[in-house]
Design a protein around this motif. Structure first.
Motif, PDB file in Angstrom:
ATOM      1  N   VAL A  83       6.850  15.549  -5.243  1.00  0.00           N
ATOM      2  CA  VAL A  83       5.279  14.238  -5.902  1.00  0.00           C
ATOM      3  C   VAL A  83       3.748  15.353  -5.183  1.00  0.00           C
ATOM      4  N   LYS A  84       2.869  16.234  -5.880  1.00  0.00           N
ATOM      5  CA  LYS A  84       2.058  16.277  -5.585  1.00  0.00           C
ATOM      6  C   LYS A  84       0.837  15.642  -3.990  1.00  0.00           C
ATOM      7  N   LEU A  86      -2.523  11.697   3.061  1.00  0.00           N
ATOM      8  CA  LEU A  86      -2.908  12.926   2.030  1.00  0.00           C
ATOM      9  C   LEU A  86      -2.447  12.116   0.325  1.00  0.00           C
ATOM     10  N   CYS A  87      -3.476  12.027   0.104  1.00  0.00           N
ATOM     11  CA  CYS A  87      -3.365  11.015  -0.729  1.00  0.00           C
ATOM     12  C   CYS A  87      -2.770  12.015  -2.222  1.00  0.00           C
ATOM     13  N   PRO A  88      -1.402  10.300  -2.712  1.00  0.00           N
ATOM     14  CA  PRO A  88      -0.461  10.978  -3.747  1.00  0.00           C
ATOM     15  C   PRO A  88      -1.032  11.692  -5.136  1.00  0.00           C
ATOM     16  N   PHE A 135       0.785  -1.163  -0.012  1.00  0.00           N
ATOM     17  CA  PHE A 135      -0.106   0.353   0.127  1.00  0.00           C
ATOM     18  C   PHE A 135       0.927   1.522   0.114  1.00  0.00           C
ATOM     19  N   LEU A 136       0.314   2.350  -0.394  1.00  0.00           N
ATOM     20  CA  LEU A 136       1.086   3.478  -0.509  1.00  0.00           C
ATOM     21  C   LEU A 136      -0.198   4.270   0.551  1.00  0.00           C
ATOM     22  N   GLU A 137      -1.202   4.494   0.232  1.00  0.00           N
ATOM     23  CA  GLU A 137      -2.106   5.201   1.366  1.00  0.00           C
ATOM     24  C   GLU A 137      -3.191   4.440   2.250  1.00  0.00           C
ATOM     25  N   TYR A 138      -3.061   4.451   3.464  1.00  0.00           N
ATOM     26  CA  TYR A 138      -3.595   4.115   4.404  1.00  0.00           C
ATOM     27  C   TYR A 138      -4.388   4.887   5.329  1.00  0.00           C
ATOM     28  N   PRO A 139      -5.843   5.447   5.150  1.00  0.00           N
ATOM     29  CA  PRO A 139      -6.225   6.288   5.768  1.00  0.00           C
ATOM     30  C   PRO A 139      -5.535   6.310   7.466  1.00  0.00           C
TER      31      PRO A 139
END
Length: 414
Positions: free
Chosen positions: A97-98, A111-113, A78-82
């Protein structure tokens, strides 16, 4: 003259490999039921802390927790885990990266990439190739989930759908996984446009709450719409039970849970599953055991026919039936052997058999054994060879037959 022997049926093992419960196995959890696999999330940040520098060994140490030891593993990146720290490596963040903030009552905040940014996507695709180089041939890895994109690696950013990766990026990630893991069965969360492939398995992460429908986004309706209801014949289906609700679905919801496993041909359930609940009642455990025995494969041997021909070759036919809802998804070899009284194999052979083709229903194995010794008390036996030597238990058949050293199931004395 041929001899024919009916083989006694028995209960299917509850901890056969690559099926059943794939439970949380980190410190602090419990296994209240027999568990065959351990489930592990991994963040990109954890596995590639610096460009081209990988922390595989540190990650694999987690596999040796007391609950995971001796078990095969299922992995998800995973890259984004709320509500949790980012899974992006710091060096990717530092590249500019935004990341877009989100804060919703449904999933929390983070923060979602920008998944489509080349400063993220290009090193990510390189990482997936390295990930496969490490784990595609690793004998302990049972299955892999696509993970990676979306919240929790579940290929969505609901309820903020605009934050999801573009279809072009999704296709690039799927292609990277297919190239990196040609030998490991892979599950996708949904059969969407970017993940609608004949070679993919799928995982439902709200079993059985969202398994059968009726809404089009739910698991079975989405498979029907995509034409992927038959994928289970060549790729595994599994997924997570509705979190925290094991007792509900093993109690008043039992028939719905049964129906989901039957209709969707699930081989495994996890990481949250009944095995992680401490206070299951006897009724819950009875239902849990029945479900595991039905999930995935369940090979019962029914009849052995054997005879020695004029040249001294022992020819056998071994008939059986897969009483589960799915095949076995790895190409593990099956061996037929003659054991001496110490359990050592005197001679053995590997018939031309592919367990992945043993769909629910009957199967048959033919084999020939040469060079048979005239030692006393020889026994005819069969086994499936797990390539991972560290496995706690071998694959066993649903028969009342002795299983001896080396994972051999003894069929008869010659």
């Amino acid at each position: 003259m041929s001899k024919m022997l009916a083989l006694p049926a028995g209960p299917s093992p509850l901890d056969n490999p690559l099926k059943g419960w794939c439970a949380y196995s980190d410190p602090g959890f419990v296994h209240a039921l027999p568990v065959s696999m351990a489930y592990f999330y991994a963040s990109w940040r954890e596995l590639e802390p610096r460009p081209g520098i990988f922390a595989w060994e540190a990650f694999e140490k987690k596999w040796e927790s007391p609950l995971a030891r001796g078990k095969h593993v299922i992995l998800r990146l995973f890259l984004e885990y709320p509500k949790e720290p980012t899974g992006l490596p710091q060096w990717v963040i530092d590249s500019g990266v935004k990341r877009t903030p989100y804060d919703t009552k449904e999933v929390g905040k983070g923060l979602c990439p920008d998944w489509d940014d080349p400063r993220l996507l290009e090193p990510l695709l390189r990482f997936i190739a390295a990930f496969g180089q490490r784990y595609n041939s690793h004998p302990r890895v049972a299955f892999l989930q696509l993970g990676t994109l979306g919240f929790w690696g579940e290929w969505h950013t609901w309820p903020v759908d605009k934050l999801m990766a573009s279809l072009e990026t999704q296709k690039k990630v799927v292609a990277a996984y297919k190239a990196a893991f040609p030998d490991i069965p892979i599950h996708a969360r949904y059969p969407h446009d970017g993940t609608n492939h004949a070679w993919l398995g799928y995982h439902d992460d709200m079993i059985p709450q969202d398994s059968l429908g009726p809404d089009a986004w739910q698991f079975l309706p989405s498979l029907k719409k995509a034409g992927r209801t038959e994928n289970w014949k060549t790729a595994p289906f599994g997924g997570e039970m509705e979190p925290g609700r094991a007792k509900k679905w093993l109690g008043e919801g039992w028939l719905t849970l049964q129906k989901s496993v039957e209709q969707l041909h699930f081989s495994w359930i996890g990481p949250y599953c009944p095995a992680n609940d401490k206070d299951l009642t006897p009724e819950h455990k009875t239902h849990a055991d029945a479900l595991v025995r039905r999930m995935g494969y369940s090979f019962r041997l029914t009849q052995l026919t054997y005879a020695t021909d004029a040249s001294g070759v022992l020819r056998i036919t071994l008939d059986g039936v897969n009483e589960g809802v799915a095949p076995f998804y790895r190409n593990w070899p099956l061996e037929v052997g003659i054991l001496d009284e110490t359990g050592r194999d005197v001679t053995l052979t590997r018939p031309s058999v592919d367990l992945r083709r043993w769909l629910p229903g009957p199967f048959s194995v033919k084999a020939s054994l040469r060079g048979i010794s005239k030692l006393p008390k020889l026994r005819l036996a069969v086994r499936v060879v797990d390539p991972w030597e560290g496995a706690a238990l071998p694959l066993r058949f649903a028969n009342k037959l002795p299983v001896v050293r080396g994972g051999w199931t003894e069929l008869t004395t010659l």
